[in-house]
Design an enzyme around this catalytic site. Structure first.
Site, PDB file in Angstrom:
ATOM      1  N   ARG A   8      -8.992   3.175 -10.544  1.00 48.24           N
ATOM      2  CA  ARG A   8      -9.700   1.786 -11.279  1.00 48.24           C
ATOM      3  C   ARG A   8     -10.975   2.465 -10.237  1.00 48.24           C
ATOM      4  NH1 ARG A   8      -6.910   3.328 -14.209  1.00 48.24           N
ATOM      5  NH2 ARG A   8      -5.743   2.586 -15.719  1.00 48.24           N
ATOM      6  N   GLU A  33     -17.086   2.175 -16.972  1.00 44.85           N
ATOM      7  CA  GLU A  33     -16.885   3.120 -17.863  1.00 44.85           C
ATOM      8  C   GLU A  33     -16.713   2.691 -18.523  1.00 44.85           C
ATOM      9  OE1 GLU A  33     -13.349   4.631 -14.919  1.00 44.85           O
ATOM     10  OE2 GLU A  33     -12.022   5.305 -17.539  1.00 44.85           O
ATOM     11  N   HIS A  59     -12.706  10.424 -16.233  1.00 45.79           N
ATOM     12  CA  HIS A  59     -11.319   9.838 -16.487  1.00 45.79           C
ATOM     13  C   HIS A  59     -10.170  10.933 -16.165  1.00 45.79           C
ATOM     14  CE1 HIS A  59      -9.314   5.668 -16.363  1.00 45.79           C
ATOM     15  NE2 HIS A  59      -8.324   6.768 -16.284  1.00 45.79           N
TER      16      HIS A  59
HETATM   17  P1  NAD Z   1       1.918   2.338  -8.178  1.00 49.90           P
HETATM   18  O1  NAD Z   1       2.034   1.603  -8.687  1.00 49.90           O
HETATM   19  O2  NAD Z   1       3.567   3.765  -8.090  1.00 49.90           O
HETATM   20  O3  NAD Z   1       1.573   3.095  -6.999  1.00 49.90           O
HETATM   21  C1  NAD Z   1       0.590   1.583  -5.954  1.00 49.90           C
HETATM   22  C2  NAD Z   1       0.977   1.630  -4.914  1.00 49.90           C
HETATM   23  O4  NAD Z   1      -0.448   0.751  -4.135  1.00 49.90           O
HETATM   24  C3  NAD Z   1       1.214   0.913  -4.790  1.00 49.90           C
HETATM   25  O5  NAD Z   1       2.591   1.066  -3.657  1.00 49.90           O
HETATM   26  C4  NAD Z   1       1.913  -1.020  -4.443  1.00 49.90           C
HETATM   27  O6  NAD Z   1       2.535  -1.152  -2.928  1.00 49.90           O
HETATM   28  C5  NAD Z   1      -0.100  -0.311  -3.130  1.00 49.90           C
HETATM   29  N1  NAD Z   1      -0.811  -1.446  -3.351  1.00 49.90           N
HETATM   30  C6  NAD Z   1      -0.632  -2.514  -4.653  1.00 49.90           C
HETATM   31  N2  NAD Z   1      -1.413  -3.582  -3.656  1.00 49.90           N
HETATM   32  C7  NAD Z   1      -2.211  -2.942  -2.918  1.00 49.90           C
HETATM   33  C8  NAD Z   1      -3.380  -3.483  -1.866  1.00 49.90           C
HETATM   34  N3  NAD Z   1      -3.768  -4.605  -2.121  1.00 49.90           N
HETATM   35  N4  NAD Z   1      -3.291  -2.430  -0.521  1.00 49.90           N
HETATM   36  C9  NAD Z   1      -2.920  -1.488  -0.504  1.00 49.90           C
HETATM   37  N5  NAD Z   1      -1.783  -0.791  -1.217  1.00 49.90           N
HETATM   38  C10 NAD Z   1      -1.609  -1.841  -2.500  1.00 49.90           C
HETATM   39  O7  NAD Z   1       0.928   3.286  -9.017  1.00 49.90           O
HETATM   40  P2  NAD Z   1       0.112   4.685  -9.534  1.00 49.90           P
HETATM   41  O8  NAD Z   1       1.334   5.445 -10.908  1.00 49.90           O
HETATM   42  O9  NAD Z   1       0.733   4.923  -8.728  1.00 49.90           O
HETATM   43  O10 NAD Z   1      -0.807   4.721 -10.058  1.00 49.90           O
HETATM   44  C11 NAD Z   1      -2.001   4.261  -8.786  1.00 49.90           C
HETATM   45  C12 NAD Z   1      -2.945   3.940 -10.034  1.00 49.90           C
HETATM   46  O11 NAD Z   1      -3.855   5.376 -10.422  1.00 49.90           O
HETATM   47  C13 NAD Z   1      -3.296   2.983 -11.229  1.00 49.90           C
HETATM   48  O12 NAD Z   1      -2.535   1.554 -11.034  1.00 49.90           O
HETATM   49  C14 NAD Z   1      -3.583   3.099 -12.013  1.00 49.90           C
HETATM   50  O13 NAD Z   1      -5.236   2.496 -11.824  1.00 49.90           O
HETATM   51  C15 NAD Z   1      -4.399   4.326 -11.493  1.00 49.90           C
HETATM   52  N6  NAD Z   1      -4.668   5.667 -12.568  1.00 49.90           N
HETATM   53  C16 NAD Z   1      -5.009   6.475 -13.239  1.00 49.90           C
HETATM   54  C17 NAD Z   1      -4.837   7.573 -14.081  1.00 49.90           C
HETATM   55  C18 NAD Z   1      -6.036   8.443 -14.106  1.00 49.90           C
HETATM   56  O14 NAD Z   1      -6.475   9.273 -15.063  1.00 49.90           O
HETATM   57  N7  NAD Z   1      -7.455   8.554 -13.293  1.00 49.90           N
HETATM   58  C19 NAD Z   1      -4.000   7.912 -14.114  1.00 49.90           C
HETATM   59  C20 NAD Z   1      -2.884   7.355 -14.099  1.00 49.90           C
HETATM   60  C21 NAD Z   1      -3.122   6.319 -12.865  1.00 49.90           C
END
Ligand code: NAD
Length: 338
Positions: free
Chosen positions: A241, A270, A289
């Site tokens: 994000r 964005e 994105h």
């Molecule tokens: P997820 O929930 O599986 O993993 C997120 C990880 O971050 C978890 O392991 C959690 O413990 C960790 N976390 C939470 N707070 C934290 C902190 N303060 N410091 C360090 N680690 C922390 O999520 P995911 O499926 O891996 O997706 C991650 C992010 O990617 C989503 O939240 C979304 O915003 C983004 N995303 C972007 C796209 C894109 O099109 N670019 C697509 C899908 C997801």
């Protein structure tokens, strides 16, 4: 008649009309585009009479929206992040909120993060631009580095971060460090990573890739202080994000020559225009994105949304339910825990 609105999504169902046809067996389906900044009562009025919302990354469904709209029973996010929905307010008003289960987008986003990192390491965009502009001779100045033996820092080792860690450690023989306060050292090791403090990761990594959700805790988690701790010439990859990075601090660090490359699939505020200050830097790459935009990723996302809506219509707990507490409080859809 039940009504489903696809709000601000330009991708849902577009490539897979069979899935829209499936929904049409149960409800009227319409597309609605609203100003991305529309909120609260005005948004509630715009979506009056809609029972199921297929939600994109905009607009923001805030508390005032839920207070003023009594029709919506489900907000199905067409994506993983639910940071544009006030989950507490949704729960209080009995509205189910679902998201695409992470595994559906895992490979697509992880592979884009790796592609962005490699584009920076080997300066692919600048090299291609040089040839297009008749500067073949620039090749002697276009010198990258090998990833083998370098250190890659993964912030957030969930679905996507864990796959990025695997690719860099197993595919490239890089040393992979991770910072994630919610996982164990064993889990990190399973994915080829070593769990360390944020400070150690920032100091040691040649490439830093962000994979945490946007929360009050992670907002601007990369700011002045964190940028100063990083190696000179660091490559920062963000496919999570935009708001995780303080853009003004990054611009300062880019001007100072501290950051080697910033490669982003997401940008604060964005969508951005061609006049965005980040785009003035040759060593910034931005994609619009597109993390989940593979055929497999998009089909998986669309299927999850359809499944969630049909689950609710069939009186079942929907796949990908985020605010599970809503089942205790009572849902507008009439679902409960049992
Ligand atoms: P997820 O929930 O599986 O993993 C997120 C990880 O971050 C978890 O392991 C959690 O413990 C960790 N976390 C939470 N707070 C934290 C902190 N303060 N410091 C360090 N680690 C922390 O999520 P995911 O499926 O891996 O997706 C991650 C992010 O990617 C989503 O939240 C979304 O915003 C983004 N995303 C972007 C796209 C894109 O099109 N670019 C697509 C899908 C997801």
């Amino acid at each position: 008649m039940r009504r489903i609105a696809i709000v601000n999504s330009r991708t849902f169902g577009v490539r897979f009309p069979d899935l829209i046809d499936r929904l049409k067996e149960y409800a009227e389906v319409e597309k609605i585009f609203v100003d991305r900044g529309l909120r609260g009562k005005a948004l509630a009025e715009k979506l009056r009479g809609i029972h199921f919302i297929v939600a994109s990354v905009t607009p923001y469904y805030d508390r005032e929206f839920f207070e003023n709209n009594s029709d919506v029973v489900l907000i199905a996010r067409h994506g993983i992040g639910v940071d544009n929905v006030d989950l507490e307010a949704a729960t209080e008003h009995g509205v189910l909120v679902t998201r695409v289960p992470g595994y559906r987008e895992r490979d697509a986003v992880a592979e884009l993060a790796v592609a962005l990192a490699l584009s920076a390491v080997r300066m692919v965009c600048n090299a291609s631009k040089a040839v297009r502009e008749g500067r073949w001779g620039d090749r002697s100045r276009i010198v990258g580095f090998n990833i083998r033996g370098k250190t890659v820092g993964i912030i957030g080792l969930g679905n996507i971060g864990s796959r990025v860690a695997e690719i860099f450690s197993r595919g490239f023989n890089a040393k992979v460090l991770t910072y994630d306060p919610y996982i164990s050292p064993e889990k990190a090791r399973e994915h080829g990573a070593e769990l360390v403090s944020l400070e150690e990761l920032l100091r040691e990594s040649h490439i830093i890739s962000l994979h945490v959700p946007l929360t009050p805790e992670t907002y601007h988690m990369i700011g002045d202080k964190e940028l100063q701790l990083m190696r000179d010439g660091v490559i920062i990859v963000n496919t999570a994000r935009g708001e995780l990075v303080d853009t003004n601090a990054l611009i300062k660090a880019l001007k100072a020559g501290k950051v080697g490359y910033a490669v982003f699939d997401v940008v604060e505020g964005e969508p951005i225009g061609a006049d965005h200050p980040l785009l003035k830097f040759e060593n910034v790459i931005v994609t619009p994105h597109i993390g989940a935009n593979t055929i497999e990723g998009l089909r998986g996302m669309d299927e999850s949304v359809v499944e969630a809506i049909l689950d609710v219509i069939n009186g079942k707990t929907p796949v990908g339910l985020v605010n599970t507490e809503v089942l205790d409080k009572g849902t507008r859809a009439g679902l409960s825990k049992n």
